[in-house]
Design a protein around this motif. Structure first.
Motif: not given
Length: 228
Positions: A151, A156, A60, A98, A56, A174
């Motif tokens: 994802h 993220e 974030d 997430l 990520r 993530q």
């Protein structure tokens, strides 16, 4: 021939060489998509391929994501059953959830039950249309099939904002580095759905968008033998 003529000819050859160089630069310059928003990505099937080495984005942090997580209100990630151990290509892959940022052993969490793993990214148009159908399918399937989204971009926070906008509350992890996609042999397109057997082996990898919960149920029935 006068010196002036020789200089003029030299200038013409220099200009011609510059034109050739410029043409080569234009030929290899990235085209399509928002390259500033998704660096290193290339448009395929309406989406871009993930090409990052980080899970990520550095900005974030858990503190920065607290608000977006609350707004997205995602379901918690699946947790391993007591004594469960991951098997197959997902064994040992640990990623952030997430919903709350907790670490998830994906292989162990999916062990013992058929699973549908959906790869997406916030910038993927077909994913935005597919995720609500996937959400509907997950409600229909109940406990028969574990549904997990992955994802595929380091941003993220953008993923959480997108899910809040779509009204989709599916559990997800993530994976900006694409570790799960690599493990199951998913092609570099989005969206992609991988169907995983209860023993952790891969039943199918489907590089296609689904338009409805019925289409998803048909694929699950065909490849996993589960009627939902």
């Amino acid at each position: 021939m006068s010196p002036d003529v020789r200089i003029s000819n030299t200038g013409r050859w220099s200009l011609a060489g510059l034109v050739v160089v410029l043409a080569l630069v234009v030929a290899i310059w990235p085209r399509g998509g928002d390259e500033s928003d998704a660096p290193g990505h290339s448009d395929v099937m309406g989406g871009n391929t993930a090409a990052s080495a980080v899970e990520r984005a550095p900005g974030d942090t858990d503190a920065a994501l607290a608000g977006p997580r609350a707004a997205a209100a995602l379901q918690p990630c699946p947790t391993p059953a007591p004594g469960a151990a991951g098997a197959g290509p997902l064994a040992g892959i640990e990623l952030g959830c997430l919903a709350d940022g907790s670490r998830v052993d994906v292989g162990a969490a999916l062990a013992g039950k058929p699973a549908l793993v959906n790869f997406w990214a916030y910038w993927c148009g077909p994913c935005a249309k597919e995720l609500p159908a996937l959400d509907e399918y997950a409600r229909r399937a109940g406990d028969a099939v574990t549904v997990l989204t992955v994802h595929q971009d380091p941003k993220e926070g953008n993923a959480l904002a997108a899910l809040a906008e779509y009204g989709v509350h599916l559990p997800g992890v993530q994976d900006g580095a694409g570790r799960i996609a690599t493990a199951v042999g998913a092609p570099k397109v989005l969206p992609v759905t991988a169907l995983i057997r209860a023993d952790g082996t891969v039943a199918a990898v489907l590089p296609q968008p689904f338009d409805s919960a019925d289409e998803i149920a048909a694929a699950v029935s065909e490849y996993l033998g589960v009627a939902t």
